[in-house]
Design an enzyme around this catalytic site. Structure first.
Site, PDB file in Angstrom:
ATOM      1  N   ASP A   1       0.873  -1.181   0.000  1.00 10.63           N
ATOM      2  CA  ASP A   1       0.000   0.000   0.000  1.00 10.63           C
ATOM      3  C   ASP A   1       0.905   1.224   0.000  1.00 10.63           C
ATOM      4  O   ASP A   1       2.132   1.110   0.132  1.00 10.63           O
ATOM      5  CB  ASP A   1      -0.905  -0.012   1.251  1.00 10.63           C
ATOM      6  N   SER A   2       0.289   2.398  -0.080  1.00  7.09           N
ATOM      7  CA  SER A   2       1.070   3.635  -0.044  1.00  7.09           C
ATOM      8  C   SER A   2       1.602   3.941   1.353  1.00  7.09           C
ATOM      9  O   SER A   2       2.373   4.886   1.511  1.00  7.09           O
ATOM     10  CB  SER A   2       0.184   4.803  -0.484  1.00  7.09           C
TER      11      SER A   2
ATOM     12  N   TYR B   1      -0.979   8.150  -2.636  1.00  4.56           N
ATOM     13  CA  TYR B   1      -1.076   7.624  -3.998  1.00  4.56           C
ATOM     14  C   TYR B   1      -2.270   8.251  -4.722  1.00  4.56           C
ATOM     15  O   TYR B   1      -2.241   8.463  -5.918  1.00  4.56           O
ATOM     16  CB  TYR B   1      -1.300   6.108  -3.958  1.00  4.56           C
ATOM     17  N   GLY B   2      -3.297   8.492  -3.965  1.00  2.69           N
ATOM     18  CA  GLY B   2      -4.563   8.920  -4.556  1.00  2.69           C
ATOM     19  C   GLY B   2      -4.539  10.285  -5.207  1.00  2.69           C
ATOM     20  O   GLY B   2      -5.497  10.685  -5.867  1.00  2.69           O
TER      21      GLY B   2
ATOM     22  N   CYS C   1      -4.469  -1.628  -1.741  1.00  2.00           N
ATOM     23  CA  CYS C   1      -4.643  -0.212  -2.021  1.00  2.00           C
ATOM     24  C   CYS C   1      -5.621  -0.099  -3.181  1.00  2.00           C
ATOM     25  O   CYS C   1      -5.398  -0.689  -4.248  1.00  2.00           O
ATOM     26  CB  CYS C   1      -3.288   0.386  -2.398  1.00  2.00           C
ATOM     27  N   ASN C   2      -6.696   0.641  -2.970  1.00  2.00           N
ATOM     28  CA  ASN C   2      -7.692   0.803  -4.029  1.00  2.00           C
ATOM     29  C   ASN C   2      -7.131   1.581  -5.208  1.00  2.00           C
ATOM     30  O   ASN C   2      -7.389   1.234  -6.359  1.00  2.00           O
ATOM     31  CB  ASN C   2      -8.912   1.547  -3.479  1.00  2.00           C
ATOM     32  N   SER C   3      -6.370   2.639  -4.910  1.00  2.00           N
ATOM     33  CA  SER C   3      -5.851   3.489  -5.996  1.00  2.00           C
ATOM     34  C   SER C   3      -4.925   2.678  -6.894  1.00  2.00           C
ATOM     35  O   SER C   3      -5.002   2.754  -8.119  1.00  2.00           O
ATOM     36  CB  SER C   3      -5.092   4.687  -5.403  1.00  2.00           C
TER      37      SER C   3
ATOM     38  N   GLU D   1      -2.011   8.912   8.162  1.00  2.00           N
ATOM     39  CA  GLU D   1      -0.548   8.807   8.160  1.00  2.00           C
ATOM     40  C   GLU D   1       0.080   9.670   9.258  1.00  2.00           C
ATOM     41  O   GLU D   1       1.201   9.417   9.682  1.00  2.00           O
ATOM     42  CB  GLU D   1       0.029   9.177   6.792  1.00  2.00           C
TER      43      GLU D   1
ATOM     44  N   CYS E   1     -10.996   3.072   0.290  1.00  2.00           N
ATOM     45  CA  CYS E   1      -9.564   3.350   0.442  1.00  2.00           C
ATOM     46  C   CYS E   1      -9.167   2.583   1.696  1.00  2.00           C
ATOM     47  O   CYS E   1      -9.869   2.657   2.712  1.00  2.00           O
ATOM     48  CB  CYS E   1      -9.323   4.844   0.628  1.00  2.00           C
ATOM     49  N   THR E   2      -8.074   1.858   1.625  1.00  2.00           N
ATOM     50  CA  THR E   2      -7.742   0.986   2.760  1.00  2.00           C
ATOM     51  C   THR E   2      -7.323   1.765   4.005  1.00  2.00           C
ATOM     52  O   THR E   2      -7.253   1.199   5.096  1.00  2.00           O
ATOM     53  CB  THR E   2      -6.648  -0.018   2.366  1.00  2.00           C
ATOM     54  N   HIS E   3      -7.068   3.058   3.859  1.00  2.00           N
ATOM     55  CA  HIS E   3      -6.793   3.880   5.041  1.00  2.00           C
ATOM     56  C   HIS E   3      -8.080   4.179   5.833  1.00  2.00           C
ATOM     57  O   HIS E   3      -8.027   4.457   7.030  1.00  2.00           O
ATOM     58  CB  HIS E   3      -6.170   5.220   4.637  1.00  2.00           C
TER      59      HIS E   3
HETATM   60  N1  DGL Z   1      -4.759   3.233   0.841  1.00  2.00           N
HETATM   61  C1  DGL Z   1      -4.763   3.533  -0.538  1.00  2.00           C
HETATM   62  C2  DGL Z   1      -6.073   3.299  -1.223  1.00  2.00           C
HETATM   63  O1  DGL Z   1      -6.748   2.367  -0.847  1.00  2.00           O
HETATM   64  C3  DGL Z   1      -4.003   4.759  -0.975  1.00  2.00           C
HETATM   65  C4  DGL Z   1      -4.225   5.993  -0.259  1.00  2.00           C
HETATM   66  C5  DGL Z   1      -3.319   7.095  -0.735  1.00  2.00           C
HETATM   67  O2  DGL Z   1      -2.088   6.973  -0.544  1.00  2.00           O
HETATM   68  O3  DGL Z   1      -3.837   8.056  -1.313  1.00  2.00           O
HETATM   69  O4  DGL Z   1      -6.434   3.973  -2.166  1.00  2.00           O
END
Ligand code: DGL
Length: 295
Positions: free
Chosen positions: A10-11, A42-43, A73-75, A152, A184-186
Site C-alpha cells: 500500500d502507499s 497515492y490517490g 490499495c484501491n488506488s 498517516e 480506500c484501505t486507510h
Molecule cells: N490506501 C490507498 C487506497 O486504498 C491509498 C491511499 C493514498 O495513498 O492516497 O487507495
C-alpha cells in the site's frame, strides 16, 4: 511454494487493515508488507504514474520471493491490476472486486456510496466493476482528499478529525443510502468518526475481509496454503518512509508491537525515473528472474 510469504503493499499504513484481515483468517501464513510511505498519498497521483509505481513496488516483493501479491490499495488496484497480472506470473489480488461484493451483500436497498481517493474516483472502477459483476448495487464514488494524510499523521479520532470528516461527508448526508463503502484501505482507521458523522443506520463496508477470503480460496485452489511448522508465522514490514514512525503507528493500528520494520529506498524498488516503458521492461525482466528462481 507453499512456505513462501504473501506479499502485501500500500502507499503507507492503510494496507495494514487488509493485513490484519489476512492474519485473522490465515494465521499460519507468513506476510511481507511494504508501505510506500515516502510516496503517499497515492490517490493524488495520475493513474499512469500509479501504474508505474505499483509495478516497481510489486517487483520488489516478487524479487523477495512472495507466492501471491495483495494490492492492499484501491488506488493502485484501480490503476495497475491488469499491468501487475501481466508483469508477474504469481496470483495478484486487488481490493476493488472484494469491496463491490461486500457492498452488494451489505446493502438492502441497493443504493450505496463509495468514498475513496481522487485517483480511484477518477478511474470509475467501482461503478464499472459493479456493472461488470452485475452486483445488484448502484455505486456512486465520492473523493475524500485529506483523509489519508490524517491517518498517516496518526490522527484518527478527536473533535478536529470528526470536524474534518464532517466537512467532506456532509453533502452525502442528504442522499438516502444504507451502505457506505470505505473504498480506500486507510479509511477503516477512521471508521469511528465516519460512523459518527453518517449515523449508525448506515453500514460501513470495507474490502479487507472479502479480500482475505479471496486470498484463502485462491491459495486453497492451487494448493499453496502454508503448512504450520515449528516456526510460528512471521509478519515482516518494509517502508520507504521512517521505520520508527511506521513501527509506532503500525503498532497502534494493529494493537500489537510491530518489531520487524526494515527501511527500503525507492531506488531499491527499481523506480528511479518517470520513463514508463523503460521501467516496465526492467521490472518485467525482474519478474522473469524470480520465476526462474522459483521453478
Ligand atoms: N490506501 C490507498 C487506497 O486504498 C491509498 C491511499 C493514498 O495513498 O492516497 O487507495
Amino acid at each position: 511454494m507453499r512456505q513462501r510469504p504473501i506479499g502485501v503493499f500500500d502507499s503507507g499504513l492503510g494496507g495494514l487493515t487488509v493485513l490484519q484481515a489476512l492474519t485473522d483468517l490465515l494465521p499460519d501464513e507468513d506476510l511481507l508488507y511494504l508501505g510506500d510511505t515516502a510516496r503517499y498519498p497515492y490517490g493524488e497521483r495520475s493513474l499512469a504514474e500509479l501504474e508505474r509505481i505499483a509495478v516497481a513496488v510489486a517487483g520488489h516483493l516478487v524479487e523477495r520471493g512472495v507466492k501471491l501479491l495483495v494490492v492492499a490499495c484501491n488506488s493502485a488496484t484501480a490503476a495497475a491490476l491488469p499491468a501487475l497480472r501481466a508483469a508477474y506470473h504469481i496470483p495478484v489480488v486487488g481490493v476493488i472486486e472484494p469491496g463491490v461484493r461486500a457492498a452488494a451483500s451489505a446493502s438492502r436497498t441497493g443504493r450505496a456510496v463509495v468514498i475513496a481517493t481522487r485517483a480511484t474516483v477518477a478511474s470509475g472502477i467501482y461503478e464499472d466493476t459493479a456493472a461488470r459483476l452485475e452486483a445488484g448495487v448502484r455505486l456512486r464514488s465520492v473523493a475524500c482528499p485529506g483523509f489519508v494524510e490524517l491517518v498517516e499523521a496518526g490522527r484518527t479520532s478527536g473533535p478536529a478529525v470528526t470536524a474534518a470528516v464532517r466537512d467532506r461527508l456532509a453533502p452525502l448526508l442528504t442522499a438516502r443510502i444504507d451502505t457506505l463503502v470505505l473504498g480506500c484501505t486507510h479509511f477503516p482507521l477512521l471508521a469511528r468518526p465516519i460512523s459518527e458523522v453518517v449515523g449508525r443506520d448506515v453500514t460501513l463496508v470495507s474490502s479487507a475481509d472479502e479480500t482475505a477470503f479471496e486470498v484463502r480460496d485462491l491459495l486453497q485452489r492451487v494448493g499453496w496454503l502454508r503448512e504450520p511448522g515449528d516456526q510460528p508465522a512471521a509478519r515482516r514490514f518494509l517502508t520507504t518512509g521512517d521505520p520508527v514512525t511506521f513501527a509506532r503507528l503500525g503498532s497502534r493500528f494493529l494493537g500489537t508491537p510491530l518489531r520487524a520494520v526494515e527501511p527500503v529506498t525507492i531506488t531499491e524498488l527499481g523506480d528511479e525515473g518517470p520513463a514508463v516503458p523503460e521501467l516496465g521492461g526492467a521490472v518485467a525482466r525482474g519478474g522473469t528472474r524470480t520465476e526462474r528462481a522459483a521453478s
